[in-house]
Design a protein around this motif. Structure first.
Motif, PDB file in Angstrom:
ATOM      1  N   LEU A 115       0.814  -1.210   0.000  1.00  0.00           N
ATOM      2  CA  LEU A 115       0.000   0.000   0.000  1.00  0.00           C
ATOM      3  C   LEU A 115       0.854   1.268   0.000  1.00  0.00           C
ATOM      4  O   LEU A 115       0.446   2.303  -0.522  1.00  0.00           O
ATOM      5  N   THR A 116       2.039   1.203   0.607  1.00  0.00           N
ATOM      6  CA  THR A 116       2.900   2.387   0.715  1.00  0.00           C
ATOM      7  C   THR A 116       3.983   2.437  -0.358  1.00  0.00           C
ATOM      8  O   THR A 116       4.906   3.257  -0.270  1.00  0.00           O
ATOM      9  N   GLU A 117       3.866   1.595  -1.360  1.00  0.00           N
ATOM     10  CA  GLU A 117       4.895   1.508  -2.400  1.00  0.00           C
ATOM     11  C   GLU A 117       5.096   2.844  -3.110  1.00  0.00           C
ATOM     12  O   GLU A 117       6.229   3.227  -3.435  1.00  0.00           O
ATOM     13  N   ASN A 118       4.002   3.582  -3.328  1.00  0.00           N
ATOM     14  CA  ASN A 118       4.083   4.811  -4.116  1.00  0.00           C
ATOM     15  C   ASN A 118       4.300   6.074  -3.291  1.00  0.00           C
ATOM     16  O   ASN A 118       4.245   7.184  -3.833  1.00  0.00           O
ATOM     17  N   ILE A 119       4.527   5.938  -1.990  1.00  0.00           N
ATOM     18  CA  ILE A 119       4.799   7.129  -1.166  1.00  0.00           C
ATOM     19  C   ILE A 119       6.186   7.045  -0.523  1.00  0.00           C
ATOM     20  O   ILE A 119       6.474   7.757   0.443  1.00  0.00           O
ATOM     21  N   LYS A 120       7.032   6.208  -1.049  1.00  0.00           N
ATOM     22  CA  LYS A 120       8.385   6.082  -0.496  1.00  0.00           C
ATOM     23  C   LYS A 120       9.174   7.373  -0.713  1.00  0.00           C
ATOM     24  O   LYS A 120       9.039   8.026  -1.745  1.00  0.00           O
ATOM     25  N   GLY A 121       9.978   7.717   0.279  1.00  0.00           N
ATOM     26  CA  GLY A 121      10.858   8.871   0.167  1.00  0.00           C
ATOM     27  C   GLY A 121      10.173  10.210   0.284  1.00  0.00           C
ATOM     28  O   GLY A 121      10.784  11.236  -0.026  1.00  0.00           O
ATOM     29  N   LYS A 122       8.921  10.238   0.740  1.00  0.00           N
ATOM     30  CA  LYS A 122       8.179  11.497   0.811  1.00  0.00           C
ATOM     31  C   LYS A 122       7.856  11.913   2.247  1.00  0.00           C
ATOM     32  O   LYS A 122       7.083  12.831   2.479  1.00  0.00           O
ATOM     33  N   ASP A 123       8.414  11.201   3.226  1.00  0.00           N
ATOM     34  CA  ASP A 123       8.281  11.547   4.648  1.00  0.00           C
ATOM     35  C   ASP A 123       6.826  11.585   5.116  1.00  0.00           C
ATOM     36  O   ASP A 123       6.438  12.434   5.917  1.00  0.00           O
ATOM     37  N   HIS A 124       6.021  10.673   4.614  1.00  0.00           N
ATOM     38  CA  HIS A 124       4.652  10.559   5.122  1.00  0.00           C
ATOM     39  C   HIS A 124       4.664   9.870   6.487  1.00  0.00           C
ATOM     40  O   HIS A 124       5.560   9.070   6.795  1.00  0.00           O
ATOM     41  N   ARG A 125       3.648  10.163   7.285  1.00  0.00           N
ATOM     42  CA  ARG A 125       3.454   9.480   8.564  1.00  0.00           C
ATOM     43  C   ARG A 125       2.315   8.481   8.403  1.00  0.00           C
ATOM     44  O   ARG A 125       1.200   8.867   8.063  1.00  0.00           O
ATOM     45  N   VAL A 126       2.607   7.205   8.650  1.00  0.00           N
ATOM     46  CA  VAL A 126       1.628   6.141   8.459  1.00  0.00           C
ATOM     47  C   VAL A 126       1.372   5.447   9.795  1.00  0.00           C
ATOM     48  O   VAL A 126       2.318   5.104  10.513  1.00  0.00           O
ATOM     49  N   TYR A 127       0.084   5.238  10.099  1.00  0.00           N
ATOM     50  CA  TYR A 127      -0.316   4.619  11.370  1.00  0.00           C
ATOM     51  C   TYR A 127      -1.086   3.331  11.074  1.00  0.00           C
ATOM     52  O   TYR A 127      -1.845   3.255  10.098  1.00  0.00           O
ATOM     53  N   PHE A 128      -0.906   2.335  11.922  1.00  0.00           N
ATOM     54  CA  PHE A 128      -1.619   1.067  11.772  1.00  0.00           C
ATOM     55  C   PHE A 128      -1.662   0.364  13.117  1.00  0.00           C
ATOM     56  O   PHE A 128      -0.961   0.742  14.066  1.00  0.00           O
ATOM     57  N   ASP A 129      -2.502  -0.690  13.219  1.00  0.00           N
ATOM     58  CA  ASP A 129      -2.676  -1.374  14.502  1.00  0.00           C
ATOM     59  C   ASP A 129      -1.746  -2.574  14.610  1.00  0.00           C
ATOM     60  O   ASP A 129      -0.891  -2.807  13.745  1.00  0.00           O
ATOM     61  N   ASN A 130      -1.926  -3.355  15.683  1.00  0.00           N
ATOM     62  CA  ASN A 130      -0.972  -4.428  15.984  1.00  0.00           C
ATOM     63  C   ASN A 130      -1.042  -5.610  15.020  1.00  0.00           C
ATOM     64  O   ASN A 130      -0.176  -6.485  15.051  1.00  0.00           O
TER      65      ASN A 130
END
Length: 490
Positions: free
Chosen positions: A222-237
């Motif tokens: 899912l995060t393949e296309n936002i690499k290197g852009k300093d996004h903050r991603v949150y997810f559960d355990n």
């Protein structure tokens, strides 16, 4: 700009058609994405006709847009069955929907609507078999367009979303802790506004083998296309692990999430018996990861690759007898709680006026889910662009009016009158732009003498004997008057 979003929704689904509407079996599919959906629908109808011997009338782009408009509108005013909109009973009959398309034609589209050529579908026991073959071109196209339509916020979240389905299908999942317990599981990457930037259907086991590190693989995809852009991603355990956060950090993606304390490579922290409410313990690694344990009524474990475990904040908690106390906690936990609800915002908006279409076709539920997701995403874009404020209901109505405008204009001269679909005001007629600017069907005709809708005002009243045959609006017509042309030009 509002009416343009209606066309934009259709463009995400399949796009406006520009060439031949009637395609025969054996002919090449038209070049471009925009004609694929209608072509496959007509192809399926013809294949069925060759088998059954029953004749059929190929669908047109105008009919397809009207079909989508009716289904979207049914989400706003639902009835127990779609047949009720054409009911002869006055308590169920819907005059607006029933005049747009006949019930038989609506049923024809429900029966023949297809997204891929069934004749080329791989066999179930073959190596190239795809469980969602019938949806694959549609899902790839819509996923690409959703990412292209909006640059996401720097704050994003990964979570599960469920598509309600109680039938029998190999990709159906059972999640007892979810509000929708049975159905298709959808992985969603959404930003802070609730925009579903990337969606992926979970099709279950591959080669009858349980996939290890499934959560890690989902987040990476899912995060393949936002690499290197300093996004903050949150997810559960379910997703988080030290290996995943280390990999995301290397790709310049900030990540934070709750973590199961039994995960491998996690250090031992204080036991629950050694901690009281508001206490916390933490540890860091030489790779920049920090793990935190905070005690409330229960223990909460957090894993982050960008938070400082030393920083804390305070919030209020109620005691047993109602008195309030201040409790400290890591700032990472406060940040997680504030930003983990991105997918929940999307689900909440989608569930308000969703197209809950009952069907025996197993893939229809997924298809209408993505139609609803497209409408919700278009509404979020409208808000993010800070265009005129509107509610979700009015926004959907505007999209529906735009999709059906050609059908309304084409209905001029038939028994049903366009006036029943327009909103009239005693002071000034309100004709939607999608109708007012549609094609060249607007012609002047004689009427009673009334005030011109374009140039008349309270101070200077100007009356005319002419009106538009489609809009039913009085407009000046003469050598020195251009009210008729001006009204239909902007």
């Amino acid at each position: 700009m509002m009416e343009a979003l209606g066309r934009r929704v259709v463009a995400v689904v399949g796009g406006p058609m520009r060439a031949h509407d009637n395609m025969l079996v054996g002919e090449r599919a038209p070049v471009g994405e925009e004609r694929h959906q209608l072509w496959v629908t007509n192809l399926c109808a013809q294949q069925s006709s060759l088998t059954t011997g029953k004749p059929y009338v190929p669908g047109s782009m105008e009919e397809l847009e009207t079909f989508f408009e009716i289904n979207i509108l049914m989400g706003i005013k639902p009835l127990p069955s779609y047949r009720d909109y054409w009911s002869s009973g006055a308590d169920l009959h819907d005059s607006y929907v029933s005049q747009l398309m006949s019930k038989r034609r609506f049923e024809w589209f429900l029966t023949n609507l297809h997204l891929n050529d069934n004749s080329k579908m791989p066999q179930r026991w073959g190596t190239n078999y795809d469980k969602i073959y019938k949806l694959r071109p549609f899902l790839e196209r819509i996923s690409h367009n959703l990412q292209k339509a909006l640059n996401p916020n720097d704050c994003m979240a990964v979570d599960e979303s469920m598509i309600k389905f109680k039938g029998r299908y190999s990709i159906k999942q059972y999640l007892p802790k979810k509000p929708i317990k049975r159905g298709y599981k959808e992985w969603v990457l959404a930003d802070k506004s609730g925009y579903a930037w990337k969606l992926d259907i979970y099709i279950g086991k591959k080669d009858n083998a349980v996939e290890k590190k499934l959560g890690e693989r989902v987040v990476k995809d899912l995060t393949e296309n936002i690499k290197g852009k300093d996004h903050r991603v949150y997810f559960d355990n379910y997703f988080s692990s030290p290996d995943l956060l280390r990999d995301l950090k290397e790709n310049k993606i900030h990540a934070c999430g709750t973590v199961n304390p039994s995960r491998k490579s996690l250090p031992k922290l204080k036991s629950d018996k050694e901690m009281k409410r508001g206490d916390y313990d933490w540890a860091t690694s030489n790779t920049g990861l920090s793990v935190m344990k905070w005690k409330d009524k229960r223990s909460v474990h957090l894993l982050s690759n960008f938070h400082d475990p030393i920083q804390t904040t305070e919030f209020t908690r109620k005691e047993k007898y109602g008195n309030e106390i201040k409790v400290s906690c890591p700032i990472a936990l406060s940040d997680y709680n504030a930003n983990m609800n991105c997918v929940d915002k999307f689900d909440q908006l989608k569930g308000v006026y969703e197209t809950d279409r009952k069907s025996r076709k197993l893939w229809h539920k997924i298809f209408w889910y993505f139609i609803d997701a497209t409408v919700v995403n278009a509404f979020i874009i409208h808000k993010e662009m800070k265009w005129p404020k509107t509610t979700l209901k009015d926004f959907i109505r505007e999209i529906a009016r735009d999709l059906v405008a050609p059908a309304l204009v084409a209905s001029r001269g038939k028994k049903r009158s366009l006036s029943s679909h327009l909103q009239f005001n005693k002071k000034k007629s309100n004709v939607p732009k999608s109708v007012r600017l549609e094609s060249s069907s607007h012609q002047p005709e004689r009427s009673t003498r009334r005030r011109c809708a374009a140039c008349s005002s309270k101070k200077q009243q100007i009356r005319t004997d002419w009106m538009c045959s489609v809009c039913k609006v009085p407009l000046c017509l003469g050598k020195r008057k251009t009210c008729f042309q001006d009204y239909h030009a902007s």
